[in-house]
Design an enzyme around this catalytic site. Structure first.
Site, PDB file in Angstrom:
ATOM      1  N   LYS A   1       0.823  -1.217   0.000  1.00 11.00           N
ATOM      2  CA  LYS A   1       0.000   0.000   0.000  1.00 11.00           C
ATOM      3  C   LYS A   1       0.855   1.265   0.000  1.00 11.00           C
ATOM      4  CE  LYS A   1      -4.378  -1.607   1.830  1.00 11.00           C
ATOM      5  NZ  LYS A   1      -4.200  -3.084   1.885  1.00 11.00           N
TER       6      LYS A   1
ATOM      7  N   GLU B   1     -10.936   6.632   2.724  1.00 13.73           N
ATOM      8  CA  GLU B   1     -11.798   5.767   3.526  1.00 13.73           C
ATOM      9  C   GLU B   1     -11.030   4.479   3.754  1.00 13.73           C
ATOM     10  OE1 GLU B   1     -11.786   3.290   0.504  1.00 13.73           O
ATOM     11  OE2 GLU B   1     -12.446   5.292  -0.029  1.00 13.73           O
TER      12      GLU B   1
ATOM     13  N   SER C   1       2.194  -9.629  -0.532  1.00 17.08           N
ATOM     14  CA  SER C   1       1.737  -8.232  -0.472  1.00 17.08           C
ATOM     15  C   SER C   1       2.000  -7.555   0.861  1.00 17.08           C
ATOM     16  CB  SER C   1       0.247  -8.165  -0.809  1.00 17.08           C
ATOM     17  OG  SER C   1      -0.496  -9.028   0.031  1.00 17.08           O
TER      18      SER C   1
HETATM   19  C1  LIG Z   1      -4.953  -4.125   1.336  1.00 13.13           C
HETATM   20  C2  LIG Z   1      -4.207  -5.385   1.180  1.00 13.13           C
HETATM   21  C3  LIG Z   1      -4.496  -6.301   0.145  1.00 13.13           C
HETATM   22  C4  LIG Z   1      -5.649  -6.158  -0.812  1.00 13.13           C
HETATM   23  O1  LIG Z   1      -5.551  -5.102  -1.694  1.00 13.13           O
HETATM   24  P1  LIG Z   1      -5.202  -5.233  -3.247  1.00 13.13           P
HETATM   25  O2  LIG Z   1      -5.608  -3.923  -3.792  1.00 13.13           O
HETATM   26  O3  LIG Z   1      -6.003  -6.359  -3.817  1.00 13.13           O
HETATM   27  O4  LIG Z   1      -3.752  -5.497  -3.358  1.00 13.13           O
HETATM   28  C5  LIG Z   1      -3.696  -7.435   0.027  1.00 13.13           C
HETATM   29  N1  LIG Z   1      -2.684  -7.669   0.879  1.00 13.13           N
HETATM   30  C6  LIG Z   1      -2.379  -6.824   1.895  1.00 13.13           C
HETATM   31  C7  LIG Z   1      -1.254  -7.154   2.798  1.00 13.13           C
HETATM   32  C8  LIG Z   1      -3.134  -5.656   2.079  1.00 13.13           C
HETATM   33  O5  LIG Z   1      -2.819  -4.840   3.093  1.00 13.13           O
END
Ligand SMILES: *Cc1c(COP(=O)(O)O)cnc(C)c1O
Length: 409
Positions: free
Chosen positions: A86, A108, A377
């Site tokens: 993010k 949000e 992620s």
């Molecule tokens: C917010 C988040 C996601 C989901 O968001 P995408 O827009 O689909 O990438 C996935 N993994 C983590 C660790 C997140 O914080």
């Protein structure tokens, strides 16, 4: 993408008349920076000095040996500042806000991760910051609210409707309608009206650009497959963009299978038959909705994947069969998390672990001189209580026994 912000049949900008000028200005600002190599360099430098970029590509040797198939590589977005991909998006939008000369940002947030990332960016750039959050989520996500406030953001609990994410989105848009002169709305993922999907995908493409170079350097050739979890789709689009032009590389998006697709308690839009075409929240995509267009209740152990819509860019790639979609259940996620911690000493976020599930299922199909990449992620520290609670529930162990060798440690 065509001029009106459509990706094939998907996307667009379904916005209220009052926001027309704001979006026009945003489009112009984005078009300008997109064509400016100095802006991209500023972004790269900022991420290198503030967010540990480039993030490493880790060869998971123990997991690779365990499954006896292809070599498993993990792209470490968990090592970003604030613990997830993010940061890429919010810091990029922060630079854009600075260019536009605006002084205030709003966002949000549901699970709170995007709120924390936005508050971090606002502190770094000296912007005023307001975060809208459903009252239910404010209570559930107390630690995130604490950090947002400590970094100087104002957190507004939204008490209308079901008091969750959907209501917070409405409230944030209401704010923007009256504040657009000096305020930017920081979209958290590759969704919403044009130009947000394209803009967020552009900032997140840094993941795929790095990963492609890294796998060529470290492994000597392209991977056979790339796996990423899909909530709104930003981390997936981030890594997929590095390999979209490499037709031989199979791209797999993994959605939240929750308690199982047949239970209806999931958030699988493209991997189930439960979603249908709709227009909501300013864009056209596949939504989990009933016949009247009312959004359904979704479920996932991973809050970040618990979303009714999905990126219009992914709907397009799904329709064109360039990206394949699968779902991982909560129980499968717990099993894959357990194995990853024990074998590699890495704690992926529950969201990210969805991608690990399918990579593990398919790794044995590859040969040892072939590779796959999992996009991690985020890091799982934030999930400590959910994980502890889920491990107490015996169903994930039953899953391991039920499936035999697949996850046995
Ligand atoms: C917010 C988040 C996601 C989901 O968001 P995408 O827009 O689909 O990438 C996935 N993994 C983590 C660790 C997140 O914080």
């Amino acid at each position: 993408m065509n001029k009106k912000g459509y990706f094939g049949n998907w996307g667009g900008a379904y916005i209220p008349e009052v926001l027309y000028e704001t979006f026009k200005q945003l489009n112009q600002a984005f078009e300008q920076v997109k064509g400016d190599p100095a802006f991209w360099q500023e972004y790269i430098d900022l991420m290198a000095t503030y967010s540990c970029r480039p993030t490493p590509l880790t060869h998971a040797e123990n997991l690779s040996r365990h499954f006896g198939g292809g070599q498993i590589y993990i792209k470490r977005e968990d090592l970003n500042h604030t613990g997830a991909h993010k940061a890429n998006n919010v810091m990029g939008q922060g630079l854009l806000v600075k260019r536009m000369g605006k002084k205030r940002v709003i966002a949000e947030t549901g699970a709170g991760q995007h709120g924390v990332a936005t508050a971090t960016m606002a502190a770094k750039f000296g912007f005023e910051c307001t975060i809208y959050m459903g009252e239910e989520d404010v209570i559930r996500q107390r630690p995130n609210v604490f950090w947002m406030e400590k970094m100087g953001a104002t957190v507004v609990p939204v008490t209308s409707g079901a008091r969750t994410l959907k209501d917070a989105i409405n409230e944030a848009f209401r704010d923007w309608v009256s504040s657009m002169d000096d305020t930017h709305y920081v979209m958290g993922t590759v969704c919403g009206p044009h130009p947000f999907p394209e803009m967020v995908a552009w900032f997140q493409s840094i993941i795929g650009i790095e990963a492609r170079k890294q796998i060529l350097n470290q492994f000597g050739k392209l991977p056979e497959r790339v796996y990423a979890c899909v909530g709104g789709g930003s981390n997936a689009m981030g890594i997929f963009q590095g390999f979209l032009a490499d037709k031989a590389v199979d791209l797999i998006g993994v959605e939240a299978g929750g308690k199982g697709i047949d239970t209806g308690q999931h958030a699988a839009r493209l991997a189930s038959k439960d979603a249908s075409v709709g227009v909501a929240q300013g864009y056209k995509t596949m939504f989990l909705q009933n016949d009247d267009g009312q959004m359904l209740d979704t479920h996932s152990v991973a809050a970040g994947l618990d979303y009714i819509g999905v990126s219009p860019i992914l709907s397009d790639l799904w329709e064109k069969k360039r990206v394949r979609f699968a779902a991982a259940t909560d129980a499968e996620v717990m099993a894959a998390l357990d194995l990853t911690m024990k074998k590699e000493g890495i704690i992926p976020a529950l969201e990210s672990t969805h991608a690990f599930v399918h990579a593990f299922k398919e790794a044995p199909e590859l040969k040892p001189d072939q590779a796959l990449i999992i996009n991690q992620s985020g890091r799982g520290d934030k999930d400590i209580f959910t994980i502890a609670h889920a491990f107490d529930d015996p169903s994930w162990k039953a899953f391991i026994r039920g499936k035999g060798e697949e996850y046995a440690t």
